[in-house]
Structure formats: structure tokens, C-alpha cells
Design a protein around this motif. Structure first.
Motif, PDB file in Angstrom:
ATOM      1  N   GLY A 153       0.799  -1.230   0.000  1.00  0.00           N
ATOM      2  CA  GLY A 153       0.000   0.000   0.000  1.00  0.00           C
ATOM      3  C   GLY A 153       0.825   1.270   0.000  1.00  0.00           C
ATOM      4  N   SER A 154       2.049   1.191   0.520  1.00  0.00           N
ATOM      5  CA  SER A 154       2.830   2.414   0.704  1.00  0.00           C
ATOM      6  C   SER A 154       3.904   2.640  -0.348  1.00  0.00           C
ATOM      7  CB  SER A 154       3.495   2.397   2.083  1.00  0.00           C
ATOM      8  OG  SER A 154       4.419   1.325   2.185  1.00  0.00           O
ATOM      9  N   ARG A 155       4.152   1.623  -1.196  1.00  0.00           N
ATOM     10  CA  ARG A 155       5.219   1.830  -2.182  1.00  0.00           C
ATOM     11  C   ARG A 155       4.824   2.964  -3.128  1.00  0.00           C
ATOM     12  NH1 ARG A 155       3.504  -0.105  -6.928  1.00  0.00           N
ATOM     13  NH2 ARG A 155       1.959  -1.788  -6.971  1.00  0.00           N
ATOM     14  N   PRO A 156       5.751   3.841  -3.472  1.00  0.00           N
ATOM     15  CA  PRO A 156       5.446   4.962  -4.367  1.00  0.00           C
ATOM     16  C   PRO A 156       4.837   4.480  -5.681  1.00  0.00           C
ATOM     17  CG  PRO A 156       7.613   5.256  -3.394  1.00  0.00           C
ATOM     18  CD  PRO A 156       7.154   3.870  -3.013  1.00  0.00           C
ATOM     19  N   GLY A 157       3.731   5.090  -6.057  1.00  0.00           N
ATOM     20  CA  GLY A 157       3.052   4.723  -7.298  1.00  0.00           C
ATOM     21  C   GLY A 157       1.921   3.741  -7.114  1.00  0.00           C
ATOM     22  N   ALA A 158       1.862   3.076  -5.950  1.00  0.00           N
ATOM     23  CA  ALA A 158       0.804   2.075  -5.749  1.00  0.00           C
ATOM     24  C   ALA A 158      -0.551   2.743  -5.617  1.00  0.00           C
ATOM     25  CB  ALA A 158       1.093   1.245  -4.502  1.00  0.00           C
ATOM     26  N   ARG A 159      -0.583   3.841  -4.898  1.00  0.00           N
ATOM     27  CA  ARG A 159      -1.850   4.519  -4.656  1.00  0.00           C
ATOM     28  C   ARG A 159      -1.826   5.917  -5.255  1.00  0.00           C
ATOM     29  NH1 ARG A 159      -3.920   2.051   1.156  1.00  0.00           N
ATOM     30  NH2 ARG A 159      -3.840  -0.084   0.401  1.00  0.00           N
ATOM     31  N   ARG A 160      -2.929   6.604  -5.138  1.00  0.00           N
ATOM     32  CA  ARG A 160      -3.072   7.893  -5.787  1.00  0.00           C
ATOM     33  C   ARG A 160      -2.195   8.931  -5.101  1.00  0.00           C
ATOM     34  NH1 ARG A 160      -8.364   8.738  -5.143  1.00  0.00           N
ATOM     35  NH2 ARG A 160      -8.950   7.349  -6.840  1.00  0.00           N
ATOM     36  N   ASP A 161      -0.915   8.770  -5.297  1.00  0.00           N
ATOM     37  CA  ASP A 161       0.038   9.634  -4.628  1.00  0.00           C
ATOM     38  C   ASP A 161       1.323   9.617  -5.451  1.00  0.00           C
ATOM     39  OD1 ASP A 161       0.830  11.316  -2.661  1.00  0.00           O
ATOM     40  OD2 ASP A 161       1.193   9.777  -1.140  1.00  0.00           O
ATOM     41  N   THR A 162       1.751  10.744  -5.958  1.00  0.00           N
ATOM     42  CA  THR A 162       2.990  10.782  -6.725  1.00  0.00           C
ATOM     43  C   THR A 162       4.173  10.636  -5.783  1.00  0.00           C
ATOM     44  OG1 THR A 162       3.160  13.184  -6.540  1.00  0.00           O
ATOM     45  CG2 THR A 162       1.940  12.318  -8.436  1.00  0.00           C
ATOM     46  N   LEU A 163       5.321  10.318  -6.340  1.00  0.00           N
ATOM     47  CA  LEU A 163       6.530  10.205  -5.528  1.00  0.00           C
ATOM     48  C   LEU A 163       6.829  11.519  -4.825  1.00  0.00           C
ATOM     49  CD1 LEU A 163       8.997   8.633  -4.584  1.00  0.00           C
ATOM     50  CD2 LEU A 163      10.155   9.267  -6.706  1.00  0.00           C
ATOM     51  N   GLU A 164       6.652  12.636  -5.559  1.00  0.00           N
ATOM     52  CA  GLU A 164       6.915  13.951  -4.961  1.00  0.00           C
ATOM     53  C   GLU A 164       5.963  14.221  -3.805  1.00  0.00           C
ATOM     54  OE1 GLU A 164       6.459  13.412  -8.188  1.00  0.00           O
ATOM     55  OE2 GLU A 164       8.445  13.803  -9.037  1.00  0.00           O
ATOM     56  N   GLY A 165       4.672  13.864  -4.000  1.00  0.00           N
ATOM     57  CA  GLY A 165       3.679  14.072  -2.944  1.00  0.00           C
ATOM     58  C   GLY A 165       3.967  13.218  -1.730  1.00  0.00           C
ATOM     59  N   TYR A 166       4.424  11.991  -1.988  1.00  0.00           N
ATOM     60  CA  TYR A 166       4.767  11.069  -0.902  1.00  0.00           C
ATOM     61  C   TYR A 166       5.917  11.630  -0.064  1.00  0.00           C
ATOM     62  CZ  TYR A 166       6.907   6.835   1.110  1.00  0.00           C
ATOM     63  OH  TYR A 166       7.465   5.925   1.949  1.00  0.00           O
ATOM     64  N   VAL A 167       6.990  12.080  -0.734  1.00  0.00           N
ATOM     65  CA  VAL A 167       8.152  12.633  -0.038  1.00  0.00           C
ATOM     66  C   VAL A 167       7.771  13.903   0.723  1.00  0.00           C
ATOM     67  CG1 VAL A 167      10.439  13.671  -0.366  1.00  0.00           C
ATOM     68  CG2 VAL A 167       9.805  11.623  -1.650  1.00  0.00           C
ATOM     69  N   ARG A 168       6.926  14.730   0.078  1.00  0.00           N
ATOM     70  CA  ARG A 168       6.506  15.982   0.710  1.00  0.00           C
ATOM     71  C   ARG A 168       5.726  15.711   1.994  1.00  0.00           C
ATOM     72  NH1 ARG A 168       5.334  18.331  -4.087  1.00  0.00           N
ATOM     73  NH2 ARG A 168       3.173  17.644  -3.980  1.00  0.00           N
ATOM     74  N   ARG A 169       4.845  14.703   1.965  1.00  0.00           N
ATOM     75  CA  ARG A 169       4.051  14.377   3.149  1.00  0.00           C
ATOM     76  C   ARG A 169       4.941  13.907   4.296  1.00  0.00           C
ATOM     77  NH1 ARG A 169       1.109  10.441   1.259  1.00  0.00           N
ATOM     78  NH2 ARG A 169       1.723   8.695   2.560  1.00  0.00           N
ATOM     79  N   ILE A 170       5.933  13.082   3.979  1.00  0.00           N
ATOM     80  CA  ILE A 170       6.869  12.588   4.994  1.00  0.00           C
ATOM     81  C   ILE A 170       7.657  13.752   5.601  1.00  0.00           C
ATOM     82  CG2 ILE A 170       8.917  11.151   5.368  1.00  0.00           C
ATOM     83  CD1 ILE A 170       6.369   9.527   4.881  1.00  0.00           C
ATOM     84  N   GLU A 171       8.132  14.645   4.732  1.00  0.00           N
ATOM     85  CA  GLU A 171       8.923  15.790   5.206  1.00  0.00           C
ATOM     86  C   GLU A 171       8.094  16.712   6.091  1.00  0.00           C
ATOM     87  OE1 GLU A 171      10.330  17.515   1.574  1.00  0.00           O
ATOM     88  OE2 GLU A 171      12.168  16.285   1.525  1.00  0.00           O
ATOM     89  N   ARG A 172       6.828  16.921   5.726  1.00  0.00           N
ATOM     90  CA  ARG A 172       5.956  17.792   6.532  1.00  0.00           C
ATOM     91  C   ARG A 172       5.719  17.204   7.915  1.00  0.00           C
ATOM     92  NH1 ARG A 172       2.772  19.023   1.720  1.00  0.00           N
ATOM     93  NH2 ARG A 172       1.293  17.392   2.324  1.00  0.00           N
ATOM     94  N   LEU A 173       5.522  15.882   7.971  1.00  0.00           N
ATOM     95  CA  LEU A 173       5.324  15.213   9.264  1.00  0.00           C
ATOM     96  C   LEU A 173       6.535  15.410  10.171  1.00  0.00           C
ATOM     97  CD1 LEU A 173       3.647  11.755   8.479  1.00  0.00           C
ATOM     98  CD2 LEU A 173       2.806  13.455  10.094  1.00  0.00           C
TER      99      LEU A 173
END
Length: 297
Positions: A206-226
Motif C-alpha cells: 500500500g505504501s510503495r510509491p506509485g501504488a496509490r493515488r500519490d505521486t513520488l513527490e507528494g509522498y516525499v513531501r508528506r513525509i517531510e511535513r510530518l
């Protein structure tokens, strides 16, 4: 106009027989199908396309076309269920469970197809089980069935883990498989290694980049914001977002934060995340306070 019919009789018949709401607005050549049940929605989509192509739309024709569409979808469901069971290689399984698995072909979670996700989880479980010298067939079976409750969660009350557990229990699945279904979201404790593997494989798929409606950039951005949000609190030495941002581990400086303050800090960070960030599911906040004593002789 033909879809709506005289005094709305066509659209009323279609909605009543299909269980799907039709939304006809001012958008040219567009009709929206609304339903929480993805299988019913697909039946309605196929039937509506056939009716429009044929041009003859009346209550009797609507009923006939919906039955044809239902038969088509039923064939697709059976084929999808059988294909994934054969591809994973888990041996015999009850026909009703195969059919229910096939329904996941039409279900998505954050843009990820749930049947393909279940297949991925099964294969990952099999690979990890082989490394640990466990029963690979049992591991794959647990992985494949872990989200089966999502196929019936629209029509029945309860979480998908509860519904999946009850469904598989009805067909006498192995207690290990039942625990894997019930525990993969930590609703109940995992009591065997296979359940732990399923939870791990579920998170990976579920969390691998590209698996769900989430771009790699969006995924990294969410982690950085947390991590940035947690780092802004007093006494925080470093924070790490893990499990694709589903857990935040915060390491504090023991001389600045006491044990009592650590409990309060975890609540404050969780509250701040709720207020400031958008995120799928839940984020578990764990504050770690470690004090060490060292001397030399």
C-alpha cells in the motif's frame, strides 16, 4: 431526454432495478452513476452504454439490458477470482470465496485496485515465508484473503476486517488465516508469524510509491511535513516518519523532556497533525525518551 423518459419513468425504472443513482446535469453528453457498491455501479455502466447504443429505451428494455450486464459482470468476477487464485497458487478454496475475491476487481483503495493489492500481498507473504522456512502456501493464502471483507463492506455493517473474518470463518478457513485477516490493522493482536507477515506485506504494497493515488513527490513531501512538524516542538532531538507516514517516531532530549511531559508531547503532536496536515488513515505518534549513564574505568 431518452434516458429520463416521459415523466421520468425510464430513469426511475433504471435506478430502482439497478440500485444506482443516475445524475443527469447540464454537462453535455455526460451521465454520472452514483453508488457505494462498485459491482452494481459497473453493471449499471455496461447496461447504460448498451441502452444508449441501441437507442430504444423503455422499462422492459431496461430490465432486459440490466440482466445481460449482470451476467457479463458475473463472468468477469468469476474469471478474475479464479485467475488470481491460480496465479498465487494456494490450492483449493471455496467457490463462494473465489467469487467474493473476484468482486475486488471492481474495488479500489486510494486508486489502488484491491484485487491486485491482495495478489501483491500474497506473493510478498510467500517470499518472506520462504526466507523464514514457513509454510509458503499458508502465508500466501493469508495474504490473498486479508482484504476480502472489502468486497462486502458496502452492503453489511462492520469493518472490512470483521466482515472478512466472519466470511472466512463461515467457510472453515485455517485459524491462522482468520487471525491474519482480523489483526492486519491491529484491531486484534497477531498470535502467529503469518499474521505479522501479512501486516508487513500489506504496508509494503500500500505504501510503495506509485501504488496509490500519490505521486513520488507528494509522498516525499508528506513525509517531510510530518517530520518538520514534530521537529518544531521543544525538546525534540529528531523525528522519523516510518511505515509510509503511518507512524511518527519522535526522539526527545531527556534533560529537557520528562516522562510525564513525553506523554503530553505525543498528544500535542497528534493534535497538531490533525489540525495542520491532510493524510490518509491514521498516524501513530510514538515519543521515545532515553537516558543513558556512562562511566569509564
Amino acid at each position: 431526454g431518452r434516458i429520463i423518459g416521459r415523466d421520468g419513468r425510464n430513469i426511475k425504472t433504471f435506478e430502482q432495478l439497478s440500485g444506482v443513482k443516475l445524475i443527469v446535469d447540464d454537462t453535455p453528453e455526460a451521465v454520472v452513476l452514483s453508488s457505494f457498491d462498485p459491482v452494481k455501479r459497473e453493471i449499471a455502466r455496461i447496461a447504460l452504454e448498451k441502452l444508449i447504443q441501441n437507442g430504444k429505451i423503455h422499462p422492459q428494455r431496461i430490465e432486459e439490458t440490466l440482466k445481460q450486464a449482470e451476467q457479463e459482470v458475473e463472468k468477469t468476477v468469476w474469471r478474475a477470482g479464479n485467475e488470481v487464485v491460480a496465479a498465487v497458487g494456494i490450492g483449493k478454496i471455496h467457490p463462494d470465496l473465489i467469487r467474493t475475491l473476484g468482486k475486488l476487481y471492481y474495488r479500489t483503495s486510494y486508486g489502488q485496485n484491491v484485487l491486485m493489492h491482495s495478489k501483491e500481498v500474497a506473493l510478498l507473504c510467500g517470499t518472506m515465508a520462504a526466507e523464514l522456512r514457513l509454510d509458503t502456501k499458508l502465508a500466501k493464502r493469508s495474504g490473498l484473503l486479508h482484504d476480502i471483507g472489502k468486497a462486502v463492506s458496502q452492503s453489511q455493517e462492520g469493518t472490512h476486517t470483521q466482515l472478512g473474518y466472519e466470511l472466512c470463518k463461515k467457510y472453515n478457513e485455517n485459524p491462522i488465516v482468520l487471525n491474519a485477516i482480523a489483526s492486519h490493522h491491529e484491531d486484534v493482536p497477531a498470535d502467529n508469524l503469518y499474521s505479522v507477515l501479512v501486516a508487513a506485506a500489506d504496508a509494503i504494497s500500500g505504501s510503495r510509491p506509485g501504488a496509490r493515488r500519490d505521486t513520488l513527490e507528494g509522498y516525499v513531501r508528506r513525509i517531510e511535513r510530518l517530520e518538520k512538524l514534530a521537529d518544531s516542538f521543544y525538546g525534540v532531538e529528531k523525528s522519523y516518519a516510518i511505515s509510509a507516514g503511518r507512524e511518527l517516531r519522535v526522539i526527545v532530549q531527556p534533560e529537557k523532556v520528562s516522562d510525564a511531559q513525553a506523554d503530553l508531547l505525543a498528544s500535542e503532536i497528534a493534535k497538531k497533525i490533525q489540525e495542520d496536515l491532510d493524510y490518509p488513515g491514521q498516524v501513530k505518534v510514538t515519543v521515545i525518551r532515553e537516558s543513558r549513564a556512562a562511566t569509564y574505568a
